[in-house]
Design an enzyme around this catalytic site. Structure first.
Site, PDB file in Angstrom:
ATOM      1  N   ASP A  11       0.844  -1.204   0.000  1.00 19.61           N
ATOM      2  CA  ASP A  11       0.000   0.000   0.000  1.00 19.61           C
ATOM      3  C   ASP A  11       0.877   1.252   0.000  1.00 19.61           C
ATOM      4  O   ASP A  11       1.693   1.437   0.907  1.00 19.61           O
ATOM      5  CB  ASP A  11      -0.904   0.017   1.241  1.00 19.61           C
ATOM      6  CG  ASP A  11      -1.925  -1.120   1.232  1.00 19.61           C
ATOM      7  OD1 ASP A  11      -2.241  -1.603   0.140  1.00 19.61           O
ATOM      8  OD2 ASP A  11      -2.392  -1.508   2.306  1.00 19.61           O
ATOM      9  N   THR A  17      -3.711   2.216  -2.365  1.00 22.81           N
ATOM     10  CA  THR A  17      -4.932   1.736  -1.707  1.00 22.81           C
ATOM     11  C   THR A  17      -5.321   2.614  -0.522  1.00 22.81           C
ATOM     12  O   THR A  17      -6.389   2.407   0.054  1.00 22.81           O
ATOM     13  CB  THR A  17      -4.741   0.285  -1.225  1.00 22.81           C
ATOM     14  OG1 THR A  17      -3.452   0.218  -0.639  1.00 22.81           O
ATOM     15  CG2 THR A  17      -4.874  -0.709  -2.339  1.00 22.81           C
ATOM     16  N   LYS A  45      -0.947   4.892   7.832  1.00 21.95           N
ATOM     17  CA  LYS A  45      -0.121   4.262   6.791  1.00 21.95           C
ATOM     18  C   LYS A  45       0.864   3.266   7.387  1.00 21.95           C
ATOM     19  O   LYS A  45       1.633   3.611   8.292  1.00 21.95           O
ATOM     20  CB  LYS A  45       0.627   5.331   5.986  1.00 21.95           C
ATOM     21  CG  LYS A  45      -0.275   6.021   5.000  1.00 21.95           C
ATOM     22  CD  LYS A  45       0.510   6.879   4.024  1.00 21.95           C
ATOM     23  CE  LYS A  45      -0.441   7.467   3.000  1.00 21.95           C
ATOM     24  NZ  LYS A  45       0.224   8.475   2.169  1.00 21.95           N
ATOM     25  N   SER A 114       4.469  -6.597   3.411  1.00 20.82           N
ATOM     26  CA  SER A 114       3.339  -5.691   3.668  1.00 20.82           C
ATOM     27  C   SER A 114       2.629  -6.027   4.975  1.00 20.82           C
ATOM     28  O   SER A 114       2.568  -7.189   5.370  1.00 20.82           O
ATOM     29  CB  SER A 114       2.348  -5.811   2.508  1.00 20.82           C
ATOM     30  OG  SER A 114       1.106  -5.240   2.841  1.00 20.82           O
ATOM     31  N   GLU A 169       9.629   1.546   0.864  1.00 19.62           N
ATOM     32  CA  GLU A 169       8.567   1.802   1.858  1.00 19.62           C
ATOM     33  C   GLU A 169       8.025   3.227   1.750  1.00 19.62           C
ATOM     34  O   GLU A 169       8.787   4.149   1.481  1.00 19.62           O
ATOM     35  CB  GLU A 169       9.155   1.657   3.268  1.00 19.62           C
ATOM     36  CG  GLU A 169       8.728   0.440   4.020  1.00 19.62           C
ATOM     37  CD  GLU A 169       7.273   0.356   4.392  1.00 19.62           C
ATOM     38  OE1 GLU A 169       6.566   1.386   4.341  1.00 19.62           O
ATOM     39  OE2 GLU A 169       6.821  -0.746   4.730  1.00 19.62           O
TER      40      GLU A 169
END
Ligand code: B16
Ligand code: MG
Length: 218
Positions: A11, A17, A45, A114, A169
């Site tokens: 993500d 997303t 996040k 993830s 990241e």
């Protein structure tokens, strides 16, 4: 040819997303009367689903029973999955495919690292799952980022030393996890937020092949 392991967060690195997580959390927050903004969403996040709920409840000073929390988590994920269902490869972030193709051409290992428990269906929807030599996601780990567990498991899965791993990241917690694992950390996003990263780029379009070759050979 030197071999490295490139570990991709999902993500905010491969696909955006965050906007779907926001819509699903917003619906839940509204139902509890908690104000929830895009700025608040930034706090989530790289954070696990359970911890995200705790952050939102704290924002609204709301306390729920364990059963109510479970219900919220189930509904949030149901709403999130309804958005994911409609996802396709057009939602892959700019430059990602070029970098994946280049790393494959160079014979490098590619791994997913993830926090999401929905990582596999998202990679399938985005039609990028075939690039990956191994997947580590929220179903595999007990300790969330900034704990390095997710990336350490990634290295183990492809039987490579941590020092040969390079992590992409978009969250500070993820950069801290990569640093704690003694891996090279590459931030994707704002340098201001990701200031602890070894390198930082706004997005993959600004990562050159020569930069990647330097990383592979050093
Ligand atoms: P799920 P990443 C993280 O994924 C997201 O950044 C974070 O916002 C989300 O809460 C977490 O996954 C859990 O996701 O609800 O799908 O299990 O950035 O580590 O790929
Ligand atoms: Mg992320």
């Amino acid at each position: 040819m030197n071999k490295k392991v490139f570990i991709f967060d999902l993500d905010g690195v491969i696909v955006d997303t965050a906007k779907y997580h926001f819509l699903a959390w917003k619906k839940m927050a509204d139902s509890l009367g908690i104000p929830f903004t895009h700025e608040d969403n930034e706090l989530l996040k790289g954070v696990s689903r359970v911890h995200s709920l705790e952050i939102i409840l704290d924002l609204g000073n709301v306390s729920l029973s364990q059963i109510e929390k479970e219900k919220c988590l189930l509904q949030k994920n149901k709403d999130y999955l309804a958005y994911i269902e409609k996802m396709n490869e057009s939602e892959i972030l700019p430059g990602v495919i070029r970098v994946l193709d280049f790393l494959k051409e160079q014979g490098q290992k590619i791994v997913l690292g993830s926090a999401s428990k929905n990582a596999k269906p998202i990679l399938e929807k985005a039609k990028v799952i075939h690039y990956f030599d191994a997947l580590v996601d929220g179903n595999d780990v007990t300790n969330a980022k900034p704990d390095p567990e997710v990336f350490l498991q990634g290295a183990l899965k492809v039987k490579m030393p941590n020092e040969a791993c390079v992590v992409f990241e978009d969250s500070l917690a993820g950069i801290q996890a990569a640093n704690a694992a003694h891996m090279v950390s590459i931030g994707i996003g704002s340098h201001h937020v990701l200031h602890e990263a070894d390198f930082c780029f706004n997005d993959f379009t600004t990562i050159s092949n020569s930069f990647l070759l330097d990383i592979i050979n050093n």
